[in-house]
Motif scaffolding. Structure first.
Motif, PDB file in Angstrom:
ATOM      1  N   MET A   1      -0.078   0.976  10.519  1.00 49.30           N
ATOM      2  CA  MET A   1      -1.175   1.610  11.211  1.00 49.30           C
ATOM      3  C   MET A   1      -2.459   0.844  10.894  1.00 49.30           C
ATOM      4  SD  MET A   1      -0.243   5.608  10.318  1.00 49.30           S
ATOM      5  CE  MET A   1      -1.534   6.291  11.322  1.00 49.30           C
ATOM      6  N   LEU A   2      -3.255   0.640  11.924  1.00 52.78           N
ATOM      7  CA  LEU A   2      -4.528  -0.045  11.734  1.00 52.78           C
ATOM      8  C   LEU A   2      -5.665   0.960  11.669  1.00 52.78           C
ATOM      9  CD1 LEU A   2      -4.188  -3.031  14.228  1.00 52.78           C
ATOM     10  CD2 LEU A   2      -3.853  -3.049  11.746  1.00 52.78           C
ATOM     11  N   PHE A   3      -6.617   0.677  10.780  1.00 52.24           N
ATOM     12  CA  PHE A   3      -7.787   1.524  10.614  1.00 52.24           C
ATOM     13  C   PHE A   3      -9.026   0.654  10.510  1.00 52.24           C
ATOM     14  CE2 PHE A   3      -4.303   3.965   8.911  1.00 52.24           C
ATOM     15  CZ  PHE A   3      -4.535   5.247   9.391  1.00 52.24           C
ATOM     16  N   LYS A   4     -10.094   1.069  11.195  1.00 46.12           N
ATOM     17  CA  LYS A   4     -11.419   0.475  10.981  1.00 46.12           C
ATOM     18  C   LYS A   4     -12.080   1.320   9.902  1.00 46.12           C
ATOM     19  CE  LYS A   4     -15.035   1.466  13.462  1.00 46.12           C
ATOM     20  NZ  LYS A   4     -16.060   1.601  14.506  1.00 46.12           N
ATOM     21  N   VAL A   5     -12.560   0.651   8.859  1.00 47.42           N
ATOM     22  CA  VAL A   5     -13.198   1.352   7.747  1.00 47.42           C
ATOM     23  C   VAL A   5     -14.593   0.769   7.563  1.00 47.42           C
ATOM     24  CG1 VAL A   5     -13.064   1.944   5.303  1.00 47.42           C
ATOM     25  CG2 VAL A   5     -10.953   1.750   6.649  1.00 47.42           C
ATOM     26  N   GLU A   6     -15.592   1.627   7.668  1.00 46.41           N
ATOM     27  CA  GLU A   6     -16.975   1.228   7.447  1.00 46.41           C
ATOM     28  C   GLU A   6     -17.387   1.743   6.075  1.00 46.41           C
ATOM     29  OE1 GLU A   6     -19.471   1.791  11.175  1.00 46.41           O
ATOM     30  OE2 GLU A   6     -17.666   2.990  11.602  1.00 46.41           O
ATOM     31  N   PHE A  56      -7.912  -2.344   7.987  1.00 45.81           N
ATOM     32  CA  PHE A  56      -6.792  -2.159   7.071  1.00 45.81           C
ATOM     33  C   PHE A  56      -5.510  -1.976   7.882  1.00 45.81           C
ATOM     34  CE2 PHE A  56     -10.248  -1.204   4.294  1.00 45.81           C
ATOM     35  CZ  PHE A  56      -9.796  -1.447   3.011  1.00 45.81           C
ATOM     36  N   ASP A  57      -4.421  -2.475   7.347  1.00 44.95           N
ATOM     37  CA  ASP A  57      -3.095  -2.307   7.945  1.00 44.95           C
ATOM     38  C   ASP A  57      -2.206  -1.658   6.890  1.00 44.95           C
ATOM     39  OD1 ASP A  57      -0.728  -2.456   9.337  1.00 44.95           O
ATOM     40  OD2 ASP A  57      -0.775  -4.629   9.607  1.00 44.95           O
ATOM     41  N   VAL A  58      -1.993  -0.352   7.036  1.00 44.10           N
ATOM     42  CA  VAL A  58      -1.234   0.426   6.050  1.00 44.10           C
ATOM     43  C   VAL A  58      -0.223   1.314   6.771  1.00 44.10           C
ATOM     44  CG1 VAL A  58      -3.049   0.431   4.295  1.00 44.10           C
ATOM     45  CG2 VAL A  58      -3.021   2.212   6.018  1.00 44.10           C
ATOM     46  N   PRO A  59       0.828   1.737   6.073  1.00 46.61           N
ATOM     47  CA  PRO A  59       1.844   2.560   6.712  1.00 46.61           C
ATOM     48  C   PRO A  59       1.432   4.019   6.965  1.00 46.61           C
ATOM     49  CG  PRO A  59       2.627   1.727   4.581  1.00 46.61           C
ATOM     50  CD  PRO A  59       1.226   1.260   4.763  1.00 46.61           C
ATOM     51  N   SER A  60       0.392   4.507   6.278  1.00 49.92           N
ATOM     52  CA  SER A  60       0.057   5.930   6.435  1.00 49.92           C
ATOM     53  C   SER A  60      -1.395   6.212   6.084  1.00 49.92           C
ATOM     54  CB  SER A  60       0.964   6.776   5.539  1.00 49.92           C
ATOM     55  OG  SER A  60       0.623   6.569   4.178  1.00 49.92           O
ATOM     56  N   ASN A  61      -1.860   7.367   6.549  1.00 48.08           N
ATOM     57  CA  ASN A  61      -3.197   7.847   6.178  1.00 48.08           C
ATOM     58  C   ASN A  61      -3.302   8.013   4.671  1.00 48.08           C
ATOM     59  OD1 ASN A  61      -3.678   8.111   8.919  1.00 48.08           O
ATOM     60  ND2 ASN A  61      -3.307  10.310   8.945  1.00 48.08           N
ATOM     61  N   ALA A  62      -2.247   8.541   4.081  1.00 43.91           N
ATOM     62  CA  ALA A  62      -2.252   8.795   2.638  1.00 43.91           C
ATOM     63  C   ALA A  62      -2.402   7.505   1.843  1.00 43.91           C
ATOM     64  CB  ALA A  62      -0.981   9.530   2.229  1.00 43.91           C
ATOM     65  N   GLU A  63      -1.725   6.437   2.286  1.00 46.96           N
ATOM     66  CA  GLU A  63      -1.858   5.168   1.558  1.00 46.96           C
ATOM     67  C   GLU A  63      -3.272   4.619   1.664  1.00 46.96           C
ATOM     68  OE1 GLU A  63       0.029   0.719   1.299  1.00 46.96           O
ATOM     69  OE2 GLU A  63       1.344   2.387   1.799  1.00 46.96           O
ATOM     70  N   LEU A  84      -6.909   3.170  14.667  1.00 47.41           N
ATOM     71  CA  LEU A  84      -6.869   2.253  15.811  1.00 47.41           C
ATOM     72  C   LEU A  84      -5.441   2.129  16.333  1.00 47.41           C
ATOM     73  CD1 LEU A  84      -8.998  -0.632  14.264  1.00 47.41           C
ATOM     74  CD2 LEU A  84      -9.808   1.140  15.824  1.00 47.41           C
ATOM     75  N   CYS A  85      -5.319   1.781  17.593  1.00 46.86           N
ATOM     76  CA  CYS A  85      -4.003   1.446  18.144  1.00 46.86           C
ATOM     77  C   CYS A  85      -4.165   0.240  19.072  1.00 46.86           C
ATOM     78  CB  CYS A  85      -3.368   2.628  18.865  1.00 46.86           C
ATOM     79  SG  CYS A  85      -4.246   3.204  20.302  1.00 46.86           S
ATOM     80  N   ARG A  86      -3.062  -0.430  19.305  1.00 45.50           N
ATOM     81  CA  ARG A  86      -3.062  -1.653  20.105  1.00 45.50           C
ATOM     82  C   ARG A  86      -3.506  -1.351  21.537  1.00 45.50           C
ATOM     83  NH1 ARG A  86      -0.050  -4.915  23.364  1.00 45.50           N
ATOM     84  NH2 ARG A  86      -0.038  -7.114  22.800  1.00 45.50           N
ATOM     85  N   HIS A  87      -4.393  -2.186  22.039  1.00 47.28           N
ATOM     86  CA  HIS A  87      -4.828  -2.059  23.425  1.00 47.28           C
ATOM     87  C   HIS A  87      -3.793  -2.737  24.305  1.00 47.28           C
ATOM     88  CE1 HIS A  87      -7.179  -2.445  27.065  1.00 47.28           C
ATOM     89  NE2 HIS A  87      -8.038  -1.572  26.549  1.00 47.28           N
ATOM     90  N   SER A  90      -4.244  -6.475  25.091  1.00 51.06           N
ATOM     91  CA  SER A  90      -4.370  -7.459  24.014  1.00 51.06           C
ATOM     92  C   SER A  90      -3.298  -8.529  24.111  1.00 51.06           C
ATOM     93  CB  SER A  90      -4.272  -6.764  22.654  1.00 51.06           C
ATOM     94  OG  SER A  90      -4.314  -7.726  21.619  1.00 51.06           O
ATOM     95  N   LEU A  91      -3.691  -9.776  23.870  1.00 53.89           N
ATOM     96  CA  LEU A  91      -2.752 -10.890  23.842  1.00 53.89           C
ATOM     97  C   LEU A  91      -2.133 -11.084  22.463  1.00 53.89           C
ATOM     98  CD1 LEU A  91      -4.778 -13.528  25.889  1.00 53.89           C
ATOM     99  CD2 LEU A  91      -2.880 -12.105  26.687  1.00 53.89           C
ATOM    100  N   HIS A  92      -2.647 -10.381  21.471  1.00 53.04           N
ATOM    101  CA  HIS A  92      -2.202 -10.547  20.099  1.00 53.04           C
ATOM    102  C   HIS A  92      -1.080  -9.571  19.772  1.00 53.04           C
ATOM    103  CE1 HIS A  92      -5.568 -13.210  19.362  1.00 53.04           C
ATOM    104  NE2 HIS A  92      -6.335 -12.313  19.960  1.00 53.04           N
ATOM    105  N   GLU A  93       0.104 -10.098  19.550  1.00 53.17           N
ATOM    106  CA  GLU A  93       1.262  -9.257  19.277  1.00 53.17           C
ATOM    107  C   GLU A  93       1.190  -8.553  17.923  1.00 53.17           C
ATOM    108  OE1 GLU A  93       3.663  -8.428  21.408  1.00 53.17           O
ATOM    109  OE2 GLU A  93       2.570  -9.590  22.890  1.00 53.17           O
ATOM    110  N   ASP A  94       0.346  -9.070  17.008  1.00 54.05           N
ATOM    111  CA  ASP A  94       0.269  -8.450  15.693  1.00 54.05           C
ATOM    112  C   ASP A  94      -0.740  -7.302  15.647  1.00 54.05           C
ATOM    113  OD1 ASP A  94      -2.015 -10.042  15.854  1.00 54.05           O
ATOM    114  OD2 ASP A  94      -1.901 -10.695  13.770  1.00 54.05           O
TER     115      ASP A  94
END
Length: 96
Positions: A1-6, A56-63, A84-87, A90-94
């Motif tokens: 899971m991707l997260f934007k963190v400010e 951040f790229d983590v498996p869960s909210n808790a992590e 965040l989720c993949r748009h 997007s051309l980026h597979e990652d």
């Protein structure tokens, strides 16, 4: 899971400068460890502020929660998290 963190860092006036330097060094070491692991994928400094925007790229909210509260500078941070989720265009597979 991707997260934007400010993260905004707010150091109290009069805080021991030597202790703060120690905490910054520990924060940098932890950041680099997480970056090498692929967990802290990106970081950008916010111009004119003691702030950053990170991905951040983590498996869960808790992590993510555990990572953030374990940061050495956490006691001085105001943090905002956005999931965040993949748009589909997007051309980026990652971009999971």
């Amino acid at each position: 899971m991707l997260f934007k963190v400010e993260m905004d860092v707010n150091v109290p006036t009069g805080y021991d400068p030597d202790r703060f330097e120690e905490l910054k060094a520990a924060e940098k070491a932890r950041f680099q460890e997480l970056q090498r692991a692929g967990t802290w994928r990106h970081i950008w400094r916010v111009v004119g502020q003691y702030s950053n925007v990170s991905i951040f790229d983590v498996p869960s909210n808790a992590e993510l929660h555990d990572i953030l509260i374990g940061l050495p500078l956490y006691p001085f941070m105001d943090i905002r998290v956005t999931a965040l989720c993949r748009h589909p265009s997007s051309l980026h597979e990652d971009d999971r």
